[in-house]
Enzyme design. Sequence first.
Site, short mmCIF file in Angstrom:
data_model
loop_
_atom_site.label_atom_id
_atom_site.label_comp_id
_atom_site.label_asym_id
_atom_site.label_seq_id
_atom_site.Cartn_x
_atom_site.Cartn_y
_atom_site.Cartn_z
N GLU A 1 1.76 3.77 3.07
CA GLU A 1 2.23 3.22 4.35
C GLU A 1 3.75 3.38 4.39
O GLU A 1 4.50 2.47 4.07
CB GLU A 1 1.77 1.78 4.50
CG GLU A 1 0.24 1.66 4.50
CD GLU A 1 -0.27 0.23 4.55
OE1 GLU A 1 0.56 -0.70 4.63
OE2 GLU A 1 -1.50 0.05 4.51
N HIS B 1 0.87 -1.18 0.00
CA HIS B 1 0.00 0.00 0.00
C HIS B 1 0.91 1.23 0.00
O HIS B 1 1.73 1.40 0.90
CB HIS B 1 -0.92 0.00 1.22
CG HIS B 1 -1.86 -1.16 1.26
ND1 HIS B 1 -2.04 -1.95 2.38
CD2 HIS B 1 -2.68 -1.67 0.29
CE1 HIS B 1 -2.92 -2.89 2.11
NE2 HIS B 1 -3.32 -2.75 0.86
N GLU C 1 1.71 -5.36 11.12
CA GLU C 1 1.05 -4.06 11.20
C GLU C 1 1.76 -3.26 12.28
O GLU C 1 1.81 -3.67 13.44
CB GLU C 1 -0.43 -4.22 11.53
CG GLU C 1 -1.24 -4.93 10.45
CD GLU C 1 -1.50 -4.06 9.23
OE1 GLU C 1 -1.19 -2.85 9.29
OE2 GLU C 1 -2.01 -4.59 8.22
N HIS D 1 3.55 -3.35 7.04
CA HIS D 1 2.45 -2.43 6.76
C HIS D 1 2.25 -1.47 7.93
O HIS D 1 2.75 -1.70 9.04
CB HIS D 1 1.13 -3.20 6.58
CG HIS D 1 1.05 -4.00 5.32
ND1 HIS D 1 0.33 -3.60 4.23
CD2 HIS D 1 1.62 -5.19 4.98
CE1 HIS D 1 0.45 -4.52 3.26
NE2 HIS D 1 1.22 -5.49 3.71
#
Length: 332
Positions: free
Chosen positions: A62, A59, A215, A151
Amino acid sequence: MLALGKLLDLTLAGREPTEKIQLTADGTRLHWLAEGALEVTPIGARDNGVDLLLSAGIHGNETAPIELLERLIRKVAAGTLKPAARVLFLFGNPEAIRRGERYVEQDMNRLFNGRHEEGSGNEAFRAAELERLAQVFFSKTERVHLHYDLHTAIRGSKIEQFALYPWAEGREHSRSELARLRDAGIEAVLLQNKPGITFSAYTYGQLGAEAFTLELGKARPFGENQEVNLERLERSLELLIDGSEEQPDGSRLDGLKLFSVSREVIKHSDHFRLHLDDDVANFTELSPGYLLAEDIGGTRWVVEEVGARIIFPNPRVKNGLRAGILVVPAKL
């Protein structure tokens, strides 16, 4: 510093390097394979048999993980980080990174494990290319294969740094890998229970690597990640790369929270409604009886589980995709 040490600059500029292979002073080999893809090979005498794939920017907005990989690449190129592992660095979605957007046409992390064959456009092509790069990188047998896909999240989280551990038929989750994550500052791990369509699900299920989606905080623009503390993770990755890491002890997993997927909330139509505030944090607890979502045909998602928490709530996904996950505490 070697020009290939500036992989992010090359990627942001959309340029191919003049020299695609360069050597550091001690003989470490840097090989530009494709846009945003750099393979690092240690000298033979130092090679410890570990193949480490580090990806970020699936993404494009990010940026904290992208900046982390850039720091590691520059240290390798400057000779201050001397690899004992083979490392493949991947900036996943170059065009989205250049635009500062999550994606251009499609969410790339929903296009792996063959899903790219059903789509078209830049992200579908790139997902296929990333699968090919990973497959070639992990093709050497009798080596340790490890993949971290880094991420940051759209929203804040009650648990700041957590991992998603993919599932594959016949494989058990590794306690030593869980301990390694804990030692790197990861606070919780979600143990998945069915095949996925993310990059780490592909490398885990199809290539046999130990693979994780990490994450690491909230997504912010380049240069604005001071609140995302990646010091422990960065140090752990350096130890993995230079081979000085102590073997993680999986006999005890004290301090690591484990969760399993209870249910996925799937958006079936444009009538879908998610009954949560837009700024609700990941891992927010929901009480039994709470009406979480509604959709066409009287479909209702009511919380039944004790200790349930919500992660990745997003009512704006395309129809047919996951709009949230209900998770519950778990044990190995």
